[in-house]
Design a protein around this motif. Structure first.
Motif, PDB file in Angstrom:
ATOM      1  N   ILE A  84      -6.583   0.902  -3.201  1.00  0.00           N
ATOM      2  CA  ILE A  84      -6.006  -0.446  -3.224  1.00  0.00           C
ATOM      3  C   ILE A  84      -7.107  -1.500  -3.280  1.00  0.00           C
ATOM      4  CG2 ILE A  84      -4.626  -2.102  -1.895  1.00  0.00           C
ATOM      5  CD1 ILE A  84      -3.023   0.440  -0.872  1.00  0.00           C
ATOM      6  N   THR A  85      -8.164  -1.337  -2.499  1.00  0.00           N
ATOM      7  CA  THR A  85      -9.260  -2.315  -2.547  1.00  0.00           C
ATOM      8  C   THR A  85      -9.989  -2.267  -3.887  1.00  0.00           C
ATOM      9  OG1 THR A  85     -10.785  -0.817  -1.413  1.00  0.00           O
ATOM     10  CG2 THR A  85      -9.609  -2.426  -0.043  1.00  0.00           C
ATOM     11  N   SER A  86     -10.029  -1.095  -4.531  1.00  0.00           N
ATOM     12  CA  SER A  86     -10.695  -1.005  -5.833  1.00  0.00           C
ATOM     13  C   SER A  86      -9.960  -1.813  -6.908  1.00  0.00           C
ATOM     14  CB  SER A  86     -10.832   0.458  -6.278  1.00  0.00           C
ATOM     15  OG  SER A  86      -9.605   0.984  -6.734  1.00  0.00           O
ATOM     16  N   LEU A  87      -8.707  -2.161  -6.633  1.00  0.00           N
ATOM     17  CA  LEU A  87      -7.928  -2.969  -7.576  1.00  0.00           C
ATOM     18  C   LEU A  87      -8.008  -4.463  -7.258  1.00  0.00           C
ATOM     19  CD1 LEU A  87      -4.824  -0.659  -7.995  1.00  0.00           C
ATOM     20  CD2 LEU A  87      -6.669  -1.054  -9.640  1.00  0.00           C
ATOM     21  N   GLY A  88      -8.835  -4.828  -6.279  1.00  0.00           N
ATOM     22  CA  GLY A  88      -9.076  -6.243  -6.028  1.00  0.00           C
ATOM     23  C   GLY A  88      -8.459  -6.811  -4.764  1.00  0.00           C
ATOM     24  N   PHE A  89      -7.886  -5.983  -3.914  1.00  0.00           N
ATOM     25  CA  PHE A  89      -7.279  -6.465  -2.677  1.00  0.00           C
ATOM     26  C   PHE A  89      -8.280  -6.388  -1.529  1.00  0.00           C
ATOM     27  CE2 PHE A  89      -3.790  -5.207  -5.365  1.00  0.00           C
ATOM     28  CZ  PHE A  89      -2.897  -6.253  -5.203  1.00  0.00           C
ATOM     29  N   SER A  90      -8.069  -7.227  -0.526  1.00  0.00           N
ATOM     30  CA  SER A  90      -8.939  -7.226   0.649  1.00  0.00           C
ATOM     31  C   SER A  90      -8.622  -6.015   1.523  1.00  0.00           C
ATOM     32  CB  SER A  90      -8.722  -8.506   1.458  1.00  0.00           C
ATOM     33  OG  SER A  90      -7.437  -8.472   2.081  1.00  0.00           O
ATOM     34  N   GLY A  91      -9.514  -5.752   2.475  1.00  0.00           N
ATOM     35  CA  GLY A  91      -9.280  -4.666   3.421  1.00  0.00           C
ATOM     36  C   GLY A  91      -8.008  -4.876   4.224  1.00  0.00           C
ATOM     37  N   ALA A  92      -7.741  -6.113   4.625  1.00  0.00           N
ATOM     38  CA  ALA A  92      -6.524  -6.412   5.391  1.00  0.00           C
ATOM     39  C   ALA A  92      -5.277  -6.159   4.554  1.00  0.00           C
ATOM     40  CB  ALA A  92      -6.550  -7.853   5.889  1.00  0.00           C
ATOM     41  N   GLU A  93      -5.325  -6.555   3.288  1.00  0.00           N
ATOM     42  CA  GLU A  93      -4.186  -6.306   2.402  1.00  0.00           C
ATOM     43  C   GLU A  93      -3.989  -4.809   2.196  1.00  0.00           C
ATOM     44  OE1 GLU A  93      -4.156 -10.173  -0.539  1.00  0.00           O
ATOM     45  OE2 GLU A  93      -5.814  -8.751  -0.718  1.00  0.00           O
ATOM     46  N   ALA A  94      -5.089  -4.085   2.018  1.00  0.00           N
ATOM     47  CA  ALA A  94      -5.005  -2.634   1.835  1.00  0.00           C
ATOM     48  C   ALA A  94      -4.397  -1.970   3.058  1.00  0.00           C
ATOM     49  CB  ALA A  94      -6.389  -2.056   1.535  1.00  0.00           C
ATOM     50  N   ASN A  95      -4.784  -2.429   4.256  1.00  0.00           N
ATOM     51  CA  ASN A  95      -4.188  -1.888   5.485  1.00  0.00           C
ATOM     52  C   ASN A  95      -2.690  -2.142   5.527  1.00  0.00           C
ATOM     53  OD1 ASN A  95      -6.548  -0.826   6.597  1.00  0.00           O
ATOM     54  ND2 ASN A  95      -7.069  -2.742   7.620  1.00  0.00           N
ATOM     55  N   PHE A  96      -2.276  -3.346   5.180  1.00  0.00           N
ATOM     56  CA  PHE A  96      -0.849  -3.682   5.167  1.00  0.00           C
ATOM     57  C   PHE A  96      -0.090  -2.760   4.207  1.00  0.00           C
ATOM     58  CE2 PHE A  96       2.595  -5.790   2.893  1.00  0.00           C
ATOM     59  CZ  PHE A  96       3.486  -5.999   3.938  1.00  0.00           C
ATOM     60  N   TYR A  97      -0.591  -2.659   2.978  1.00  0.00           N
ATOM     61  CA  TYR A  97       0.103  -1.842   1.980  1.00  0.00           C
ATOM     62  C   TYR A  97       0.123  -0.364   2.377  1.00  0.00           C
ATOM     63  CZ  TYR A  97       0.297  -5.865  -1.140  1.00  0.00           C
ATOM     64  OH  TYR A  97       0.559  -7.093  -1.697  1.00  0.00           O
TER      65      TYR A  97
END
Length: 115
Positions: A84-97
């Protein structure tokens, strides 16, 4: 994040049928297969959705060689957050998803092509 006009679009869906419908909607909005990604905790389910909906899985191109190799040794949750982070999202966003994926949901991500 839930806007077709954004650079990176993500939507959490309840099931495979909704994920396929979302990918079809993105196709009709002008996104190509190469820019639509499906992510699920269940790799077999992810593969089925990708095949049926004509979407893409996060792979070497998106993660880079070292990221892809590292994911072979990570837990599924850690690997998903990395994808998820490799697609441009932050660590917090990746945790949420990733927490949503833990609940059996499916994540559809679309990126605007870079020129």
């Amino acid at each position: 994040m839930d806007s077709i006009g954004a650079q990176v679009y993500a939507k959490v869906l309840q099931n495979s049928v909704q994920a396929i419908e979302e990918v079809n909607r993105l196709h009709s909005s002008g996104y190509s297969r190469e820019n639509i990604y499906v992510i699920s905790h269940d790799q077999a389910r992810e593969g089925r959705i990708v095949d049926v909906a004509d979407a893409n899985e996060v792979g070497l191109k998106e993660e880079g060689l070292f990221g892809a190799i590292a994911n072979m040794f990570r837990s599924r949750g850690d690997a998903l957050r990395s994808k998820i982070t490799s697609l441009g999202f932050s660590g917090a966003e990746a945790n949420f998803y990733e927490k949503e994926l833990d609940l059996g949901k499916v994540l559809v991500i679309a990126k605007k092509p870079s020129f």
